[in-house]
Design a protein around this motif. Structure first.
Motif, short mmCIF file in Angstrom:
data_model
loop_
_atom_site.label_atom_id
_atom_site.label_comp_id
_atom_site.label_asym_id
_atom_site.label_seq_id
_atom_site.Cartn_x
_atom_site.Cartn_y
_atom_site.Cartn_z
N GLU A 299 5.34 -2.73 43.94
CA GLU A 299 6.05 -1.97 45.18
C GLU A 299 7.15 -2.60 45.87
OE1 GLU A 299 1.64 0.12 46.56
OE2 GLU A 299 2.56 -1.61 47.86
N LEU B 234 3.43 3.73 47.83
CA LEU B 234 4.69 3.44 47.39
C LEU B 234 4.95 3.64 45.89
CD1 LEU B 234 5.43 0.08 49.40
CD2 LEU B 234 6.44 2.36 49.96
N ALA B 235 3.83 3.07 45.14
CA ALA B 235 4.12 3.32 43.84
C ALA B 235 4.24 4.94 43.25
CB ALA B 235 2.91 2.62 43.08
#
Length: 333
Positions: A131, A252-253
Motif C-alpha cells: 500500500e 488501497l491495493a
C-alpha cells in the motif's frame, strides 16, 4: 407529420450522440480499450509486489524469524492492554494483510476489548509494503505515509486501552503456531496466493473500467457534487470524491490502478493526491476489512470513528503546513 417528427427526433438524437463522442456503445468500447493497457501494467506490478512480499513472509515464518520479531514488540503490546502474542498478529498484518492478522488473532482467545484494540492497529497499518508503494506512485513520500500509519496505530491503541470499558488485565494465552516442512508450507501457500492474484486482477480490471465509464458519462462530476460537504469537512478537494469512495469500499491495493491512472493523467494534482493519501492511509477499506474484524469480536464504532478522526486531523495538519509554507515563501519572495 408524425413520421417526420419521429425522424427529426432520431436525427437530432444521433447528432447529440455524435457531438458527445459517438453512440453509447461506441463510447463504452472506446473507454474500455483506452483503460486496458494501463490497467494491465499496474496489475502486473501489483501482483509481482504482492507475491514477493507474501513469499518473503513464508520464509520468515519457516525460519522462525517472524516470532522473534514479534517477541521484541511484546512489552509494547502489554502496555496497550494486549497479550504479547498479539504482536505476532500485528506484525503479520503489517507486512501482509488483514486476513493473515485475523487468522492469528482468532487463535488468541481475545475478548472484545482486546480484539478491538488489536483490530484498529492492524486497520491503520496493514499491508504496509504494497500500500505504501501505491501511495508513493501517486505522489506521497514513503517516510510520511509509514510514519503517519504506524504512529496512528499506536496512538489509537493507547487511547482505546484507556477509554474502552474493562480492566485491561492481560491473561495468559495458550498459543502455538502450526509449522511443518517447507514443502508443506509452500504447497499451502501456492493455492492461497493464486486465489489472491485472481481476485486482485478481476477486481482491479472491473474497478478501473467502472471508473473510466463513470468519468466518460459525467457521473463522477455529479458524485463529487453530492459528496462536496463531507469532503470539505475532511479537508479534501472535490475532485478526490471517486478515489475516496474506492479507497473506503475496496481499499488501497484494489484501488491502486484507478489511483495511479488518475495521478498519471493529471486528473488529480500532487498536493490533492497527498492530502487524499494522508486521509485514506489510516481510514480505508471500511466495509470488508472492518466487518471482518467485527465478525471476530471487534466493536464497529470503535474501529471506525477514531480512524476517521485521525484521518481528519492529519489532513488539516498538512493543510496548515501548506498554508504556513506558502506564507513563508511570499514573505521571503
Amino acid at each position: 407529420m408524425s413520421a417526420d417528427f419521429v425522424l427529426l427526433c432520431k436525427i437530432s438524437f444521433s447528432c447529440f450522440l455524435m457531438n458527445n463522442g459517438g453512440s453509447v456503445g461506441e463510447r463504452i468500447v472506446r473507454s474500455i480499450r483506452e483503460v486496458l493497457p494501463k490497467t494491465l501494467k499496474v496489475v502486473l506490478w501489483l501482483v509481482k509486489l504482492t507475491v514477493g512480499v507474501s513469499f518473503g513472509m513464508l520464509l520468515l515464518k519457516y525460519f522462525g524469524i517472524l516470532p522473534v520479531i514479534s517477541g521484541f514488540l511484546s512489552p509494547v503490546f502489554n502496555g496497550l492492554g494486549l497479550p504479547g502474542e498479539a504482536a505476532l498478529a500485528y506484525v503479520t498484518g503489517f507486512f501482509v494483510n488483514v486476513y493473515s492478522a485475523i487468522a492469528i488473532a482468532a487463535t488468541l482467545m481475545l475478548d472484545s476489548r482486546e480484539m478491538t484494540i488489536l483490530a484498529v492497529m492492524v486497520l491503520c497499518s496493514h499491508n504496509m509494503i504494497t500500500e505504501t508503494a501505491v501511495q508513493k506512485k501517486t505522489g506521497s513520500p514513503v517516510w510520511k505515509i509509514v510514519t503517519v500509519r504506524v504512529l496512528t496505530a499506536f496512538l489509537l491503541g493507547y487511547f482505546l486501552n484507556l477509554v474502552l470499558p474493562g480492566t485491561g488485565n492481560i491473561a495468559e494465552r495458550l498459543f502455538s503456531e502450526e509449522s511443518g516442512s517447507f514443502m508443506e508450507m509452500f504447497s499451502a501457500w501456492i493455492p492461497s496466493t493464486v486465489f489472491l492474484v485472481i481476485k486482485m486482477t478481476v477486481l482491479i480490471f472491473m474497478l478501473n473500467i467502472l471508473q473510466r465509464l463513470l468519468a466518460e458519462f459525467g457521473i463522477i462530476r455529479r458524485l463529487a457534487k453530492f459528496l462536496a460537504p463531507l469532503l470539505l469537512f475532511f479537508g479534501l478537494p472535490k475532485k478526490t470524491a471517486f478515489l475516496w469512495i474506492v479507497a473506503n469500499i475496496l481499499g488501497l491495493a484494489y484501488g491502486a490502478a484507478v489511483m495511479i491512472d488518475e495521478s498519471e493523467r493529471g486528473a488529480i494534482g500532487k498536493r490533492d493526491a497527498d492530502l487524499l493519501n494522508l486521509h485514506i492511509s489510516v481510514s480505508h477499506s471500511n466495509l470488508e476489512d472492518m466487518f471482518l474484524f467485527c465478525s471476530v469480536g471487534g466493536i464497529w464504532y470503535a474501529l471506525l470513528f477514531p480512524r476517521l478522526f485521525m484521518a481528519f486531523l492529519w489532513v488539516w495538519i498538512q493543510r496548515a503546513l501548506y498554508y504556513v509554507s506558502e506564507r513563508f515563501s511570499k514573505c521571503n519572495g
